[in-house]
Write a protein that holds these residues in place. Structure first.
Motif, PDB file in Angstrom:
ATOM      1  N   ILE A 228     -74.579  15.258  57.395  1.00 44.43           N
ATOM      2  CA  ILE A 228     -74.861  14.642  56.102  1.00 44.43           C
ATOM      3  C   ILE A 228     -76.316  14.196  56.097  1.00 44.43           C
ATOM      4  CG2 ILE A 228     -74.339  12.714  54.562  1.00 44.43           C
ATOM      5  CD1 ILE A 228     -72.043  14.575  54.615  1.00 44.43           C
ATOM      6  N   TYR A 229     -77.024  14.554  55.038  1.00 39.39           N
ATOM      7  CA  TYR A 229     -78.378  14.048  54.801  1.00 39.39           C
ATOM      8  C   TYR A 229     -78.321  13.080  53.623  1.00 39.39           C
ATOM      9  CZ  TYR A 229     -80.660  17.381  57.952  1.00 39.39           C
ATOM     10  OH  TYR A 229     -81.101  18.069  59.067  1.00 39.39           O
ATOM     11  N   HIS A 230     -79.206  12.120  53.640  1.00 40.40           N
ATOM     12  CA  HIS A 230     -79.277  11.144  52.561  1.00 40.40           C
ATOM     13  C   HIS A 230     -80.708  11.119  52.056  1.00 40.40           C
ATOM     14  CE1 HIS A 230     -78.681   7.298  50.384  1.00 40.40           C
ATOM     15  NE2 HIS A 230     -77.409   7.644  50.411  1.00 40.40           N
ATOM     16  N   ASN A 231     -80.913  11.621  50.830  1.00 42.09           N
ATOM     17  CA  ASN A 231     -82.257  11.780  50.280  1.00 42.09           C
ATOM     18  C   ASN A 231     -83.151  12.565  51.239  1.00 42.09           C
ATOM     19  OD1 ASN A 231     -81.836  10.396  47.810  1.00 42.09           O
ATOM     20  ND2 ASN A 231     -82.003   8.438  48.887  1.00 42.09           N
ATOM     21  N   GLY A 232     -82.581  13.623  51.810  1.00 45.52           N
ATOM     22  CA  GLY A 232     -83.333  14.499  52.698  1.00 45.52           C
ATOM     23  C   GLY A 232     -83.447  14.031  54.120  1.00 45.52           C
ATOM     24  N   MET A 233     -82.879  12.866  54.459  1.00 50.61           N
ATOM     25  CA  MET A 233     -82.974  12.309  55.802  1.00 50.61           C
ATOM     26  C   MET A 233     -81.651  12.472  56.547  1.00 50.61           C
ATOM     27  SD  MET A 233     -86.107  10.881  56.374  1.00 50.61           S
ATOM     28  CE  MET A 233     -86.542  12.587  55.967  1.00 50.61           C
ATOM     29  N   TYR A 234     -81.721  12.937  57.768  1.00 51.56           N
ATOM     30  CA  TYR A 234     -80.562  13.240  58.606  1.00 51.56           C
ATOM     31  C   TYR A 234     -79.868  11.963  59.077  1.00 51.56           C
ATOM     32  CZ  TYR A 234     -78.391  14.578  63.110  1.00 51.56           C
ATOM     33  OH  TYR A 234     -77.548  14.748  64.179  1.00 51.56           O
ATOM     34  N   LEU A 235     -78.539  11.891  58.897  1.00 54.06           N
ATOM     35  CA  LEU A 235     -77.752  10.774  59.414  1.00 54.06           C
ATOM     36  C   LEU A 235     -77.277  11.136  60.820  1.00 54.06           C
ATOM     37  CD1 LEU A 235     -75.557   9.744  56.342  1.00 54.06           C
ATOM     38  CD2 LEU A 235     -77.851   8.976  56.970  1.00 54.06           C
ATOM     39  N   PRO A 236     -77.724  10.429  61.849  1.00 60.53           N
ATOM     40  CA  PRO A 236     -77.445  10.849  63.227  1.00 60.53           C
ATOM     41  C   PRO A 236     -76.031  10.604  63.713  1.00 60.53           C
ATOM     42  CG  PRO A 236     -78.804   8.873  63.216  1.00 60.53           C
ATOM     43  CD  PRO A 236     -78.695   9.319  61.800  1.00 60.53           C
ATOM     44  N   THR A 237     -75.214   9.849  62.992  1.00 61.61           N
ATOM     45  CA  THR A 237     -73.805   9.690  63.356  1.00 61.61           C
ATOM     46  C   THR A 237     -72.952   9.962  62.125  1.00 61.61           C
ATOM     47  OG1 THR A 237     -73.617   7.340  62.823  1.00 61.61           O
ATOM     48  CG2 THR A 237     -74.452   7.887  65.011  1.00 61.61           C
ATOM     49  N   THR A 238     -71.789  10.565  62.347  1.00 62.96           N
ATOM     50  CA  THR A 238     -70.931  10.880  61.205  1.00 62.96           C
ATOM     51  C   THR A 238     -70.326   9.633  60.589  1.00 62.96           C
ATOM     52  OG1 THR A 238     -69.066  11.248  62.701  1.00 62.96           O
ATOM     53  CG2 THR A 238     -70.374  13.170  62.088  1.00 62.96           C
ATOM     54  N   GLY A 239     -70.224   8.541  61.350  1.00 62.75           N
ATOM     55  CA  GLY A 239     -69.705   7.303  60.795  1.00 62.75           C
ATOM     56  C   GLY A 239     -70.551   6.774  59.655  1.00 62.75           C
ATOM     57  N   GLN A 240     -71.865   7.060  59.677  1.00 63.33           N
ATOM     58  CA  GLN A 240     -72.733   6.610  58.594  1.00 63.33           C
ATOM     59  C   GLN A 240     -72.374   7.261  57.269  1.00 63.33           C
ATOM     60  OE1 GLN A 240     -76.221   7.260  61.559  1.00 63.33           O
ATOM     61  NE2 GLN A 240     -77.141   6.164  59.845  1.00 63.33           N
ATOM     62  N   ALA A 241     -71.697   8.402  57.317  1.00 60.97           N
ATOM     63  CA  ALA A 241     -71.315   9.103  56.100  1.00 60.97           C
ATOM     64  C   ALA A 241     -70.169   8.422  55.378  1.00 60.97           C
ATOM     65  CB  ALA A 241     -70.936  10.541  56.422  1.00 60.97           C
ATOM     66  N   LEU A 242     -69.563   7.380  55.985  1.00 61.28           N
ATOM     67  CA  LEU A 242     -68.445   6.684  55.348  1.00 61.28           C
ATOM     68  C   LEU A 242     -68.905   5.752  54.226  1.00 61.28           C
ATOM     69  CD1 LEU A 242     -66.260   5.844  58.460  1.00 61.28           C
ATOM     70  CD2 LEU A 242     -65.804   7.554  56.704  1.00 61.28           C
ATOM     71  N   ALA A 243     -70.205   5.526  54.107  1.00 60.29           N
ATOM     72  CA  ALA A 243     -70.705   4.737  52.983  1.00 60.29           C
ATOM     73  C   ALA A 243     -70.318   5.421  51.673  1.00 60.29           C
ATOM     74  CB  ALA A 243     -72.225   4.581  53.074  1.00 60.29           C
ATOM     75  N   GLY A 244     -69.835   4.653  50.722  1.00 64.74           N
ATOM     76  CA  GLY A 244     -69.351   5.230  49.475  1.00 64.74           C
ATOM     77  C   GLY A 244     -70.471   5.816  48.630  1.00 64.74           C
ATOM     78  N   TYR A 245     -70.092   6.702  47.705  1.00 66.98           N
ATOM     79  CA  TYR A 245     -71.050   7.324  46.798  1.00 66.98           C
ATOM     80  C   TYR A 245     -71.252   6.411  45.591  1.00 66.98           C
ATOM     81  CZ  TYR A 245     -70.335  11.538  49.564  1.00 66.98           C
ATOM     82  OH  TYR A 245     -70.278  12.439  50.591  1.00 66.98           O
ATOM     83  N   LEU A 246     -72.462   5.936  45.451  1.00 65.35           N
ATOM     84  CA  LEU A 246     -72.765   4.938  44.443  1.00 65.35           C
ATOM     85  C   LEU A 246     -74.099   5.244  43.783  1.00 65.35           C
ATOM     86  CD1 LEU A 246     -71.941   2.160  43.207  1.00 65.35           C
ATOM     87  CD2 LEU A 246     -73.294   1.101  45.023  1.00 65.35           C
ATOM     88  N   ASP A 247     -74.084   5.347  42.452  1.00 62.56           N
ATOM     89  CA  ASP A 247     -75.308   5.585  41.689  1.00 62.56           C
ATOM     90  C   ASP A 247     -76.004   6.849  42.193  1.00 62.56           C
ATOM     91  OD1 ASP A 247     -76.958   4.883  39.605  1.00 62.56           O
ATOM     92  OD2 ASP A 247     -78.183   3.501  40.774  1.00 62.56           O
ATOM     93  N   ILE A 248     -75.251   7.949  42.203  1.00 67.32           N
ATOM     94  CA  ILE A 248     -75.722   9.212  42.772  1.00 67.32           C
ATOM     95  C   ILE A 248     -76.274  10.126  41.674  1.00 67.32           C
ATOM     96  CG2 ILE A 248     -75.053  11.268  44.079  1.00 67.32           C
ATOM     97  CD1 ILE A 248     -75.007   8.678  45.693  1.00 67.32           C
ATOM     98  N   GLU A 249     -77.425  10.736  41.945  1.00 63.61           N
ATOM     99  CA  GLU A 249     -77.985  11.738  41.045  1.00 63.61           C
ATOM    100  C   GLU A 249     -77.219  13.051  41.173  1.00 63.61           C
ATOM    101  OE1 GLU A 249     -80.271  13.369  38.156  1.00 63.61           O
ATOM    102  OE2 GLU A 249     -80.490  11.307  38.859  1.00 63.61           O
TER     103      GLU A 249
END
Length: 799
Positions: free
Chosen positions: A111-132
């Motif tokens: 998972i990338y967030h605004n083009g930045m790599y998330l180094p652990t998959t647990g960080q991807a558990l953050a909910g989708y909020l105000d997404i373009e």
């Protein structure tokens, strides 16, 4: 089986091509007034119409995420053809085109967030909020993106501040299981050049899984807060800087570390004194493979890992009915928390775009759960980890007119922070014969063999990709990326078995480092992309591409170098078309790839404790082949249909799966083999886990115009999955049968679009789906399942 797969693959391609030609011919005779909205994506690190990108890309807008009730990574699979997402405690895993199904030493589909790599998959558990929007890039993306784009990537892009006008919005969702969710944003233009945007959410929900023993121990609940602040500086028409800080925390009980629902012991139908995971039956008890004292021939198991006795009729040795019912005594101790900072600089100068993106992440998690899955006060296990990292990505892209367009860049990633530690935790809540003196439920005694390690990766890369227009219809593309990965790891000093007092809780034991050597290794790799695309007509493009990707290997203890990396070499051919005078977008991609250098997971039994610790061993390779079709059709002004089809024939090429947890008293499980004294399954030619042969998703929306009263939009989404195996080993109890899920919603929206009310039912058919199958030591089987049917109502203003 391989011959059958090849025939099926060729037949599928032939049928798909024939259908595409037939559909094209038919659609050419049809006229439609309504045209589909143009979708622009940044998949090639330059903003481009999705129909002009010679890659398999799916884009999901923020409004579509809301309408489809896609609130986090766990619900993404219904919107992206070919994606399967499995739950593994606090670490969701994305499987795409076979990648992520087995054998990698790092995230295979990140998972990338605004083009930045998330180094652990647990960080991807953050909910989708105000997404373009969310962009899903299928297939290896090794030349342009930062790390581990082995089978593709998911890029979550948030909405940015707006200097034009003040705005705000909010929403409240109420649902069953006690759901209360509030969310909102405020956008404030400070001046014509400065604006800030604040986004926040809070969610609480009872558990989907009821604990009948301990009401505080329900799992798969939610207790979650999120806040994100952004500050935009528009210094000129050509230069802008966006600063972002975010924080989220989840203190719900969540999921267990592995499967949560005990299912039984796989026994042979003809000889129930033997383990048979190939075609036996599950004896529904959470015990261990030991004979009863009276030698009862039809009940070979007696004692549970907690001490309950099956033969004596102990209630704690049996399994409570209901897939979403448990009877654990222990209240989970779980907390996930992340703080992150981003900077994004966008500068147009000298007919070039210069993009500078940087990020810092501080993520930590703890997950301590009931280890024996029973109502007896006995054992707990779990893990904790800290992940601090920073990264920087600088790209320069051409903007001038001409046949040559290019992007060059440099990337830096560093997770080698001394505070980065991870550990497996095991503790006893009662004194026992195995050395847990002084243990109580309030003061656990931590096992001497608990493991903790620290380390990280430092990665640097230079990359470039160029496209040259040979004619006004034919383009060729070439890309290259050189990466150097420096990995280090160190194991903590062991805890003393003799000093039981030092191992007593309630806080976790503090580990020291120093006696064990730091393992270091450096690896270099070059990835490539070669491709061509041809515009057959104004509304049809065909393309072909060859691309590679890699994941650095783990550190070899003996040689202090990195083991051979995992690699993927993949081909893709595709077509992108816009038909019906712009009312229908129809895209297709066929792919073939080979993953090599993979590892597999083996479990080392910890003596008489019945607990196993995972380790990585050399594995093998996987062949990946398939076809994906997706489309969006404005059938009429009122009726909209979107659809996605995936045919996946991924299979193990050469692979060995350890069978150790199915072994008892040195007896080989039926169907296994012996290699170098170990019991294993040779799974060459078998389907890879979590890769269904076919998935089909169809969504239909119908707009009902109420005049001054606004509009009503019923929406139905049906998802068919042909089934898969939910464990790496070819065991009968891991089979997930075919199923069809149905999501339903009805949304009312005011004329100006500001107000809306949406009612929804997710998993309306209440399908029970295995998302993970765990085989514990001594042949004990447990499952993790999907979320049950749930419903709610969302009230929103401008959000």
């Amino acid at each position: 089986m391989k011959m059958k797969s090849h025939i099926l693959f060729k037949t599928t391609i032939a049928v798909a091509v024939a259908n595409a030609i037939a559909m094209s011919s038919a659609y050419a005779q049809v006229k439609a007034e309504k045209k589909i909205e143009v979708i622009e994506v940044s998949a090639t690190k330059r903003v481009t119409n999705i129909q002009d990108v010679p890659l398999a890309v799916t884009a999901i807008s923020g409004s579509d995420l809301v309408d489809m009730q896609i609130n986090d990574v766990m619900s993404l699979e219904k919107a992206i053809p070919g994606v399967t997402i499995t739950s593994f405690g606090n670490n969701p895993q994305i499987i795409l085109r076979g990648a992520g199904s087995a054998g990698t030493t790092d995230i295979a589909v990140p998972i990338y967030h605004n083009g930045m790599y998330l180094p652990t998959t647990g960080q991807a558990l953050a909910g989708y909020l105000d997404i373009e929007r969310i962009e899903a890039l299928r297939g290896p993306q090794g030349t342009l993106f930062g790390r581990n784009t082995f089978g593709g990537l998911i890029n979550v892009i948030t909405k940015k501040p707006d200097t034009e006008e003040f705005s705000f919005g909010g929403a409240a969702t109420l649902g069953d299981f006690g759901l209360i969710k509030t969310e909102g944003f405020v956008n404030v233009p400070v001046s014509e050049n400065v604006a800030f945007r604040i986004t926040a959410a809070d969610e609480k929900r009872d558990g989907f899984v009821e604990n009948i023993n301990n009401p505080n121990g329900d799992i798969k609940d939610s207790d979650y807060t999120y806040v994100r602040g952004q500050l935009l500086f528009t210094l000129s028409d050509d230069l802008s800087i966006n600063l972002t800080a975010s924080h989220w925390k989840d203190t719900g009980n969540g999921s267990l570390n592995f499967g949560y629902k005990p299912a039984g012991i796989p026994l042979d139908k003809d000889d129930p004194t033997r383990i048979n995971a190939a075609d036996g039956f599950l004896d529904p008890r959470f015990g261990v493979y030991e004979g009863c004292a009276d030698g009862s021939p039809d009940r070979p198991g007696g004692r549970t890992v907690s001490g309950g006795n099956v033969c004596a009729g102990d209630a704690f040795a049996t399994i409570v009915p209901g897939a979403r019912t448990i009877d654990y005594d222990y209240t989970p101790n779980r907390e996930l928390e992340e703080t992150s900072f981003y900077v994004s600089i966008d500068w147009e100068i000298a007919e070039h775009s210069v993009m500078v993106n940087g990020a810092m992440f501080d993520y930590q998690s703890i997950n301590l759960m009931d280890a024996d899955l029973s109502g007896l006060a006995s054992w707990v296990d779990g893990n904790y980890s800290t992940s601090k990292s920073k990264q920087l990505d600088v790209t320069v892209s051409s903007l001038f007119d001409g046949p040559l367009q290019y992007t060059v860049g440099a990337y830096y990633f560093n997770s080698q922070d001394p505070a980065n530690r991870s550990a497996y935790i095991f503790g006893s809540l009662v004194e026992s014969w195995s050395g847990y003196a002084g243990a109580t439920p309030e003061t656990p005694s931590w096992a001497s063999w608990n493991s903790e390690g620290r380390g990280g990766t430092k990665s640097t890369a230079l990359y470039g990709q160029a496209t040259y227009a040979l004619t006004d219809k034919l383009n060729i593309t070439a890309g290259i990326r050189f990466t150097e990965d420096d990995r280090e790891a160190q194991s903590a000093d062991p805890l003393s078995f003799d000093d039981s007092a030092a191992r007593l809780g309630p806080t976790l034991p503090i580990r020291s480092y120093g006696t064990r050597e730091v393992q270091k290794g450096v690896d270099e790799n070059t990835d490539y992309r070669l491709g061509a695309d041809y515009k057959v007509g104004e509304n049809l493009m065909v393309y072909a591409t060859y691309a590679t990707a890699y994941i650095a290997g783990s550190t070899d203890v003996t040689t202090q170098t990195l083991l051979a990396p995992q690699t993927n070499k993949a081909f893709e051919i595709g077509a992108k078309s816009t038909l019906l005078d712009g009312a229908l977008r129809l895209n297709a991609a066929a792919y073939s790839g080979k993953f090599e250098g993979l590892t597999t997971t083996a479990f080392i039994d910890q003596g008489d404790t019945g607990i196993s610790v995972a380790t990585q061993v050399p594995g093998g390779s996987i062949l990946s082949r398939g076809l994906e079709i997706e489309g969006f059709w404005d059938v009429t002004d009122a009726l909209v249909v979107d659809f996605g089809v995936s045919i996946d024939m991924s299979e193990y090429d050469e692979f060995i799966v350890d069978a150790g947890n199915l072994v008892w008293n040195g007896t080989a499980p039926i169907g296994s083999e012996t290699i170098s004294g170990s019991f294993v399954y040779v799974v060459d030619g078998e389907d890879t886990p979590y890769t269904p042969d076919m998935t089909v998703g169809v969504g239909m929306s119908y707009f009902i115009d109420l005049g001054d009263m606004g509009t009503i939009k019923p929406h139905v989404f049906a998802y068919y999955n042909s089934g898969y195996i939910s464990n790496r080993a070819p065991v009968f109890f891991a089979d997930q049968d075919a199923y069809t899920k149905l999501d339903i919603s009805v949304k009312w929206e005011s004329v100006d679009g500001d107000y809306s009310v949406q009612g929804y039912v997710n998993n309306a058919t209440d399908e029970l789906i295995k998302t993970y199958t765990e085989i514990f030591s001594r042949a004990r089987v447990a499952y993790d399942y999907n979320s049950p049917r749930n419903f709610g109502v969302r009230f929103a203003y401008n959000f």
